[in-house]
Design a protein around this motif. Structure first.
Motif, short mmCIF file in Angstrom:
data_model
loop_
_atom_site.label_atom_id
_atom_site.label_comp_id
_atom_site.label_asym_id
_atom_site.label_seq_id
_atom_site.Cartn_x
_atom_site.Cartn_y
_atom_site.Cartn_z
N HIS A 1 0.86 -1.19 0.00
CA HIS A 1 0.00 0.00 0.00
C HIS A 1 0.89 1.23 0.00
O HIS A 1 1.85 1.31 0.77
N GLU A 2 0.58 2.19 -0.86
CA GLU A 2 1.38 3.41 -0.92
C GLU A 2 0.50 4.56 -1.38
O GLU A 2 -0.33 4.40 -2.27
N VAL A 3 0.69 5.71 -0.76
CA VAL A 3 -0.03 6.92 -1.13
C VAL A 3 1.01 7.96 -1.57
O VAL A 3 1.97 8.22 -0.86
N THR A 4 0.80 8.54 -2.74
CA THR A 4 1.75 9.53 -3.25
C THR A 4 1.04 10.87 -3.50
O THR A 4 -0.20 10.94 -3.49
N GLU B 1 12.92 9.56 -0.96
CA GLU B 1 13.35 8.17 -0.87
C GLU B 1 13.54 7.55 -2.25
O GLU B 1 12.74 7.77 -3.17
N GLU B 2 14.62 6.81 -2.40
CA GLU B 2 14.85 5.98 -3.57
C GLU B 2 14.62 4.55 -3.12
O GLU B 2 15.46 3.96 -2.43
N ARG B 3 13.47 3.99 -3.47
CA ARG B 3 12.96 2.75 -2.90
C ARG B 3 14.00 1.64 -2.85
O ARG B 3 14.62 1.28 -3.84
N GLY B 4 14.23 1.12 -1.63
CA GLY B 4 15.10 -0.03 -1.44
C GLY B 4 16.58 0.29 -1.45
O GLY B 4 17.39 -0.60 -1.22
N GLU C 1 7.96 13.65 -10.41
CA GLU C 1 6.88 12.66 -10.37
C GLU C 1 6.32 12.60 -8.95
O GLU C 1 6.98 13.00 -7.99
N PRO C 2 5.09 12.11 -8.78
CA PRO C 2 4.51 12.00 -7.43
C PRO C 2 5.39 11.17 -6.51
O PRO C 2 6.01 10.18 -6.93
N ALA D 1 3.88 15.19 3.32
CA ALA D 1 3.18 13.94 3.02
C ALA D 1 1.85 14.25 2.36
O ALA D 1 1.36 15.38 2.40
N PRO D 2 1.21 13.26 1.75
CA PRO D 2 -0.13 13.46 1.19
C PRO D 2 -1.13 13.83 2.28
O PRO D 2 -1.00 13.40 3.42
N VAL D 3 -2.11 14.62 1.92
CA VAL D 3 -3.14 15.03 2.88
C VAL D 3 -3.83 13.80 3.47
O VAL D 3 -4.17 12.86 2.75
#
Length: 285
Positions: A99-102, A124-127, A156-157, A198-200
């Motif tokens: 689950h991820e919110v952008t 963050e650069e994932r991983g 990008e988001p 962060a996202p609302v």
């Protein structure tokens, strides 16, 4: 007939830095060591059949090591982890984002940098680690870092943006965020001049709500423990929200209770009330 059994958490949500891990004095980093008292308390929760969920502002790759130190998956099940202040939820091991919110961070980042043009920015650069506008103070970001232009980082988001100004104070950033409004974006100020965008509507509480829905656990049956401003929503949301002894007043005031400091294993003490060691009593109201 009403259920007269004493309350006991079905899920224990734990912040990491300042809750499970002790701060390195004067620095924005923790000792990456879990005390025996904390480790044993967490194991008693798992042995009872209840869930333990790490809930932190850390990136996912900075949380799995802590899960390993706690032996959270010692019962053979994939665990749940709430990362990036609720924007990312993963299962582990192996690490799998479920689950991820952008959000589009461009306007908010530009507004902050207009007031603090020398501030550092990280995404963050994932991983792997983080893309940064310039190097952060040693130890503040886990994993590797690579320098990039801010415009490229937020083109990008993203799920989270960190803004850090070593020349400012936490109070400066609290006032900044409040004055800017940051429409469409939520924020939390860290231990110093550290701002998480962060996202609302996204917080540790929203991430834990997602986990609870998957597990069939009601929020009333959640014990949450934390020490920072980014723990406030989580402590208010949980059935029982407990602040660490060294937490700032803003956090203590909204908590249901205050335990001992991280230096005195406050998290283990609170967990021990509901999941006592053999012969120690517990289950107090």
């Amino acid at each position: 007939m009403p259920d007269e059994r004493p309350w006991r958490p079905r899920l224990v949500a734990l912040d990491i830095d300042g809750t499970l891990l002790r701060w390195v004095a004067g620095l924005g980093m923790s000792h990456e060591e879990v005390t025996p008292a904390v480790h044993d308390a967490v194991q008693r929760v798992l042995d009872s059949g209840a869930h333990v969920v790490l809930s932190s502002g850390r990136a996912p790759h900075n949380m799995t090591d802590v899960a390993d130190k706690l032996d959270l998956h010692g019962h053979g099940e994939k665990i749940w982890i709430v990362a990036a202040n609720g924007a990312v939820v993963l299962r582990y091991p192996p690490a799998e984002v479920v689950h991820e919110v952008t959000f589009d961070a461009r306007a908010a980042v530009a507004a902050v940098l207009e007031q603090h043009p020398d501030a550092l920015v990280a995404v963050e650069e994932r991983g792997v680690g983080y893309r940064v506008s310039a190097p952060f103070p040693d130890g503040e970001l886990g994993g590797s870092t690579s320098v990039a232009a801010v415009a490229d980082m937020v083109a990008e988001p993203v799920s989270r943006v960190i803004i850090r100004d070593p020349k400012a104070t936490a109070e400066d950033f609290v006032a900044l965020a409040a004055n800017l409004g940051l429409h469409g974006t939520d924020y939390v100020v860290g231990w110093t001049a550290w701002l998480d965008l962060a996202p609302v509507g996204v917080s540790k509480a929203s991430g834990l709500e997602y986990v609870c829905q998957q597990l069939g656990v009601d929020r009333a049956d959640v014990l949450a423990i934390g020490d920072g401003r980014n723990d406030i929503e989580m402590l208010q949301w949980a059935g029982r929200g407990v602040a660490m002894g060294q937490a700032i007043d803003e956090v203590k005031e909204i908590a249901d209770a205050v335990t001992a400091s991280v230096d005195d294993d406050g998290a283990a003490l609170e967990i021990g009330r509901w999941f006592p060691a053999p012969g120690s009593g517990g289950m107090e109201a």
